[in-house]
Design a protein around this motif. Structure first.
Motif, short mmCIF file in Angstrom:
data_model
loop_
_atom_site.label_atom_id
_atom_site.label_comp_id
_atom_site.label_asym_id
_atom_site.label_seq_id
_atom_site.Cartn_x
_atom_site.Cartn_y
_atom_site.Cartn_z
N LEU A 26 0.84 -1.21 0.00
CA LEU A 26 0.00 0.00 0.00
C LEU A 26 0.87 1.25 0.00
N ILE A 49 -8.05 7.12 2.33
CA ILE A 49 -7.97 5.66 2.28
C ILE A 49 -9.08 5.11 3.16
N ARG A 51 -11.12 2.15 4.77
CA ARG A 51 -11.06 0.71 5.10
C ARG A 51 -12.32 0.26 5.84
N LYS A 56 -17.56 2.07 3.47
CA LYS A 56 -17.48 1.55 2.09
C LYS A 56 -18.89 1.29 1.56
N ILE A 74 -9.92 -1.88 0.34
CA ILE A 74 -9.69 -0.43 0.45
C ILE A 74 -10.41 0.28 -0.70
N ILE A 76 -10.11 4.12 -2.39
CA ILE A 76 -9.35 5.38 -2.35
C ILE A 76 -10.19 6.48 -3.00
#
Ligand code: FMN
Length: 171
Positions: A26, A49, A51, A56, A74, A76
């Motif tokens: 990463l 970023i 997580r 999400k 992940i 971005i």
């Protein structure tokens, strides 16, 4: 791999394994974004970023329900700073969308080099993404990408022929 090999290898990945991404991998991917060129070297960007699984899932909704985004470990989110960029590129435009896009593509190509998949996400509702991630008012969201190990081998999408996109000396 040569740069051209990596460019050829990169394809939009829309199915991901949940396998975690090692920290050293990463950090190389993020380093590629950090080293990107920008107008006047102003680097008008920040990369979030994500997580957290709940965040999400919220991002999926803000991205027109593109569910594969949350499969990756992940996500971005590439942000740009309109107030901290070169304002008169070509005497008519602000540089931030270009600066951020270049940095994002650096990141994407390093991800491909590392065997990771990405998919440029341009279909999103910016106000929703900003609300979910507490992005300040004067900061804009340019693009997102999931980042994770591919769960399939995407097909090659065609491209225009070189003679269609190149001319010499004049348009
Ligand atoms: C500005 C931009 C926006 C895009 N938005 C999306 C998107 O929201 N969802 C998606 O699945 N792919 C998106 N893509 C990926 C393109 O569909 C993909 O790059 C193109 O079809 C070529 O395929 P390849 O990346 O596999 O070579 C986007 C690509 C770009 C450059």
């Amino acid at each position: 791999m040569s740069v051209l090999d990596v460019i050829r290898k990169r394809k939009s990945v829309r199915k991901y394994k949940s396998d975690p991404i090692p920290e050293d991998v990463l950090s190389r991917v993020l380093e590629a974004a950090r080293l990107a060129p920008s107008a006047k070297n102003l680097q008008p960007w920040k990369f979030i970023i994500v997580r957290d699984k709940k965040i999400k899932r919220q991002l999926v909704k803000a991205c027109l329900n593109q569910r594969f985004i949350a499969e990756a470990p992940i996500v971005i989110v590439a942000c740009g700073f309109p107030d901290e960029c070169y304002a008169k590129q070509g005497r008519y435009m602000k540089s931030w969308p270009i600066d951020v896009a270049i940095a994002m593509e650096h990141l994407i190509l390093q991800a491909a080099e590392e065997g990771l998949g990405t998919c440029w996400i341009g279909a999103f509702e910016e106000p929703k993404v900003k609300e979910i991630l507490d992005v300040p008012k004067n900061v804009r969201v340019v693009a997102l990408t999931p980042l994770g190990y591919p769960a399939h081998e995407p097909k090659h999408r065609g491209r225009k022929k070189l003679e269609e996109i190149i001319s010499y000396d004049k348009y």
